[in-house]
Design a protein around this motif. Sequence first.
Motif, PDB file in Angstrom:
ATOM      1  N   VAL A  13      13.981  13.727 -33.447  1.00  0.00           N
ATOM      2  CA  VAL A  13      14.410  13.635 -32.690  1.00  0.00           C
ATOM      3  C   VAL A  13      14.542  11.825 -32.199  1.00  0.00           C
ATOM      4  O   VAL A  13      15.393  11.057 -32.247  1.00  0.00           O
ATOM      5  N   PHE A  14      13.808  12.000 -31.720  1.00  0.00           N
ATOM      6  CA  PHE A  14      13.285   9.863 -31.317  1.00  0.00           C
ATOM      7  C   PHE A  14      13.129   9.472 -32.474  1.00  0.00           C
ATOM      8  O   PHE A  14      13.061   8.382 -32.198  1.00  0.00           O
ATOM      9  N   TYR A  15      12.219   9.354 -33.464  1.00  0.00           N
ATOM     10  CA  TYR A  15      12.538   9.280 -35.042  1.00  0.00           C
ATOM     11  C   TYR A  15      13.439   9.177 -34.946  1.00  0.00           C
ATOM     12  O   TYR A  15      13.855   8.024 -35.698  1.00  0.00           O
ATOM     13  N   ILE A  16      14.317  10.336 -34.998  1.00  0.00           N
ATOM     14  CA  ILE A  16      15.724   9.394 -36.281  1.00  0.00           C
ATOM     15  C   ILE A  16      15.734   8.534 -35.176  1.00  0.00           C
ATOM     16  O   ILE A  16      17.033   7.057 -35.458  1.00  0.00           O
ATOM     17  N   ILE A  17      16.537   8.844 -34.264  1.00  0.00           N
ATOM     18  CA  ILE A  17      17.109   7.609 -33.087  1.00  0.00           C
ATOM     19  C   ILE A  17      16.870   5.995 -33.990  1.00  0.00           C
ATOM     20  O   ILE A  17      17.109   4.652 -33.315  1.00  0.00           O
ATOM     21  N   ILE A  18      15.002   6.026 -33.460  1.00  0.00           N
ATOM     22  CA  ILE A  18      14.291   4.836 -33.734  1.00  0.00           C
ATOM     23  C   ILE A  18      14.914   4.222 -35.661  1.00  0.00           C
ATOM     24  O   ILE A  18      15.261   3.137 -35.092  1.00  0.00           O
ATOM     25  N   LEU A  19      15.037   5.603 -35.755  1.00  0.00           N
ATOM     26  CA  LEU A  19      15.085   4.886 -37.495  1.00  0.00           C
ATOM     27  C   LEU A  19      16.175   3.977 -37.505  1.00  0.00           C
ATOM     28  O   LEU A  19      16.884   3.260 -38.105  1.00  0.00           O
ATOM     29  N   GLY A  20      17.468   4.748 -36.842  1.00  0.00           N
ATOM     30  CA  GLY A  20      18.438   4.846 -37.279  1.00  0.00           C
ATOM     31  C   GLY A  20      18.524   3.270 -36.681  1.00  0.00           C
ATOM     32  O   GLY A  20      19.716   2.533 -37.317  1.00  0.00           O
ATOM     33  N   CYS A 190      11.235   3.589 -22.882  1.00  0.00           N
ATOM     34  CA  CYS A 190      11.084   4.644 -23.301  1.00  0.00           C
ATOM     35  C   CYS A 190       9.180   5.221 -22.368  1.00  0.00           C
ATOM     36  O   CYS A 190       9.393   5.717 -22.551  1.00  0.00           O
ATOM     37  N   ILE A 191       8.672   3.751 -23.258  1.00  0.00           N
ATOM     38  CA  ILE A 191       7.502   3.966 -22.515  1.00  0.00           C
ATOM     39  C   ILE A 191       7.495   3.427 -21.024  1.00  0.00           C
ATOM     40  O   ILE A 191       6.807   4.027 -20.504  1.00  0.00           O
ATOM     41  N   PHE A 192       8.101   3.294 -20.245  1.00  0.00           N
ATOM     42  CA  PHE A 192       8.226   3.126 -18.625  1.00  0.00           C
ATOM     43  C   PHE A 192       8.359   4.082 -18.376  1.00  0.00           C
ATOM     44  O   PHE A 192       7.855   4.410 -17.665  1.00  0.00           O
ATOM     45  N   VAL A 193       9.398   4.668 -18.515  1.00  0.00           N
ATOM     46  CA  VAL A 193      10.371   5.660 -18.199  1.00  0.00           C
ATOM     47  C   VAL A 193       9.181   7.398 -18.384  1.00  0.00           C
ATOM     48  O   VAL A 193       8.991   8.110 -17.344  1.00  0.00           O
ATOM     49  N   LEU A 327       4.851  11.658 -24.390  1.00  0.00           N
ATOM     50  CA  LEU A 327       4.556  11.419 -25.834  1.00  0.00           C
ATOM     51  C   LEU A 327       5.651  10.088 -26.667  1.00  0.00           C
ATOM     52  O   LEU A 327       5.326  10.296 -27.279  1.00  0.00           O
ATOM     53  N   GLY A 328       7.072  10.791 -26.189  1.00  0.00           N
ATOM     54  CA  GLY A 328       8.235  10.178 -26.778  1.00  0.00           C
ATOM     55  C   GLY A 328       7.742   8.601 -25.915  1.00  0.00           C
ATOM     56  O   GLY A 328       7.880   7.775 -26.746  1.00  0.00           O
ATOM     57  N   ALA A 329       6.878   8.088 -25.436  1.00  0.00           N
ATOM     58  CA  ALA A 329       6.506   7.285 -24.742  1.00  0.00           C
ATOM     59  C   ALA A 329       5.660   6.453 -25.256  1.00  0.00           C
ATOM     60  O   ALA A 329       5.488   5.390 -25.425  1.00  0.00           O
ATOM     61  N   VAL A 330       4.495   7.864 -25.808  1.00  0.00           N
ATOM     62  CA  VAL A 330       3.416   6.957 -26.679  1.00  0.00           C
ATOM     63  C   VAL A 330       3.797   6.247 -27.889  1.00  0.00           C
ATOM     64  O   VAL A 330       3.704   5.181 -28.740  1.00  0.00           O
ATOM     65  N   SER A 331       4.911   7.768 -28.626  1.00  0.00           N
ATOM     66  CA  SER A 331       5.489   7.048 -29.763  1.00  0.00           C
ATOM     67  C   SER A 331       6.085   5.442 -29.731  1.00  0.00           C
ATOM     68  O   SER A 331       5.600   4.840 -30.724  1.00  0.00           O
ATOM     69  N   ALA A 332       6.591   5.683 -28.719  1.00  0.00           N
ATOM     70  CA  ALA A 332       7.596   4.010 -28.332  1.00  0.00           C
ATOM     71  C   ALA A 332       6.351   3.302 -28.329  1.00  0.00           C
ATOM     72  O   ALA A 332       6.904   2.126 -29.229  1.00  0.00           O
ATOM     73  N   ALA A 333       5.257   3.083 -27.912  1.00  0.00           N
ATOM     74  CA  ALA A 333       4.078   2.457 -27.907  1.00  0.00           C
ATOM     75  C   ALA A 333       3.994   2.270 -28.991  1.00  0.00           C
ATOM     76  O   ALA A 333       3.909   0.619 -28.984  1.00  0.00           O
ATOM     77  N   VAL A 334       3.654   3.012 -30.049  1.00  0.00           N
ATOM     78  CA  VAL A 334       3.088   2.698 -31.461  1.00  0.00           C
ATOM     79  C   VAL A 334       3.720   2.180 -32.094  1.00  0.00           C
ATOM     80  O   VAL A 334       3.422   0.939 -33.131  1.00  0.00           O
ATOM     81  N   MET A 335       5.409   2.536 -32.149  1.00  0.00           N
ATOM     82  CA  MET A 335       6.469   1.723 -33.126  1.00  0.00           C
ATOM     83  C   MET A 335       7.085   0.156 -32.568  1.00  0.00           C
ATOM     84  O   MET A 335       6.590  -0.227 -33.298  1.00  0.00           O
ATOM     85  N   SER A 336       6.622   0.208 -31.546  1.00  0.00           N
ATOM     86  CA  SER A 336       6.427  -1.373 -31.008  1.00  0.00           C
ATOM     87  C   SER A 336       5.971  -2.502 -31.245  1.00  0.00           C
ATOM     88  O   SER A 336       6.383  -3.591 -31.796  1.00  0.00           O
ATOM     89  N   SER A 337       4.901  -1.859 -32.078  1.00  0.00           N
ATOM     90  CA  SER A 337       3.634  -2.389 -32.145  1.00  0.00           C
ATOM     91  C   SER A 337       3.568  -2.950 -33.904  1.00  0.00           C
ATOM     92  O   SER A 337       2.850  -3.154 -34.316  1.00  0.00           O
TER      93      SER A 337
END
Length: 549
Positions: A13-20, A190-193, A327-337
């Motif tokens: 779900v998180f990946y779909i949101i980011i990709l969207g 997402c990372i912060f929360v 996990l969403g926070a770490v995934s967000a951190a990965v995507m953002s960089s």
Amino acid sequence: MAIHIPGLAAICVFYIIILGVGIYAAWKNSRNKKADSEDLMLAGRSLGLCIGIFTMTASWVGGGYINGSAEAVADLGILWCQAPIGYSLSIACVGVFFAAKLREKCYTTMLDPFQIKYGEFMAAFLYLPALCGEIFWTGAILNALGATLSVIVDLDTNTSIIISAAIALLYTMLGGLYSVVYTDVIQLVCIFVGLWLSVPFAFTHKSVESVGTNATENWVKSVDTADIGVYIDAYLLYIFGGVPWQVIIQRVLSSRTVKIATTLTYVAAFGCFTMAVPAVLIGIAGASADWNQTSYPKPEEIPEKWSMILPLVLRYLCPDWVAFIGLGAVSAAVMSSTDSAILSSSTMFARNVFGAIWFKVTGRKVSETATIWVMRISQIAIAILATALAITVKSVYYLFYLCSDIVYVILYPQFVCVVYYPLSNTYGAVCGIILASLIRFLGGEQSMGFQPIVEFPWYSKERGQLFPFKTLAALAAFAGIILVSKLTDFLYEKGYFSEKVDIFRCFYNKAKTGIELKDRSTGKSGQNNPGFHPDLPSGNRKKYIISHD
């Protein structure tokens, strides 16, 4: 191990949101504007203060930053967790010393001043250390995500790394900086929360009785007197090795005004430091926990798995629903960089390597369409290299450290001199590269199995080089650039250095370089750049201002 279905669903779900969001940003930009390579590179130089702070902070706060900080605290102690302070100060240094100078000249990449002053081939060569830094950085980021997904969701590490890289690559190829900026806002939230939500659950777990108990042994530890040289070397490496990065300079150059460019660096520096605090706390919780009181199947192996301490804490010291948000926070951190690193590397390649050499050989600028496709193809290649590195190297913090090592030793002295030392030229730059590379090579890298050729003072067979030889290499580069540039300039002015032996054409620059320096947000051209008039008679040539617009 069976895949954890709820966790897998949450990450999907998180990946779909980011990709969207990334695809939406690309679509929105394509509706409003015609295909333009500079828009993809710099978002039309339209970044305001608020969005600029978000995207600059998110670019630095990646999976390597989060996971690596937790790993350093648990493994080496909080005093050795130097990256958050070092990288935060590096952004502040960009704001104090470089942001205004670069933005007011309307550069597109940090290699533009090298191309203008040293020529196309030298700029293309300096792309190599910048590229290595970006690939090591991205490898650390993807490595961190693979470890996190394998622990929390029981998903195969290699599969998760490949999928994550592919998603970041897709929306970056489509929307360039527009997509990156839009997704950065969501990712930073997402990372912060996610991380702060995990901290109280980790500290209140029954296995973590008191972080003050045996703190000196568990997470404070100490810096031995013998390690002072290495300690100082590492701090200088993080601070100054974090300056010449296209991911940071790109945000500066994309800002709407010079004032915004400088202000956002100061705020982002504070933001980067703040974002590391929950990761450090998670590392403290992991180091203080009695893992025999958790459901982890092999608690005796924890000291061998400090590189995975953040996902282990999320999985075994927090409820499942908290772990999924973390996990969403770490995934967000990965995507953002990851997206930032892929974009910045491809931008420099398309503009300062392919575009510059094409202009040098043919005398024609590369078309906008061709530039965009060169960017996309190079993005694919960079993503593949970083993914392969993430799969083969296991320590997140080591990759995290190594990326700045290369940049600090080779690129940082060059960057400072090309901006601040008017007499610097290609001869000095070449000498600086040779000296820095030689000293760094002779010092070896024992963590990679490369034994030192020269044993610097205080060398220890057990602990390796204890002398700050990386800083020595950087200082040698500065000395080489300044002295050789000054010498060749003196010899030319006195007539001892003729144009016949000026193989780099340092004293006979051509007015056209194929570089356009224009602020498309205002329509104004950048400041002119110093050079030598090509039409004045030999022996009577004077320095004057050349326009490269």
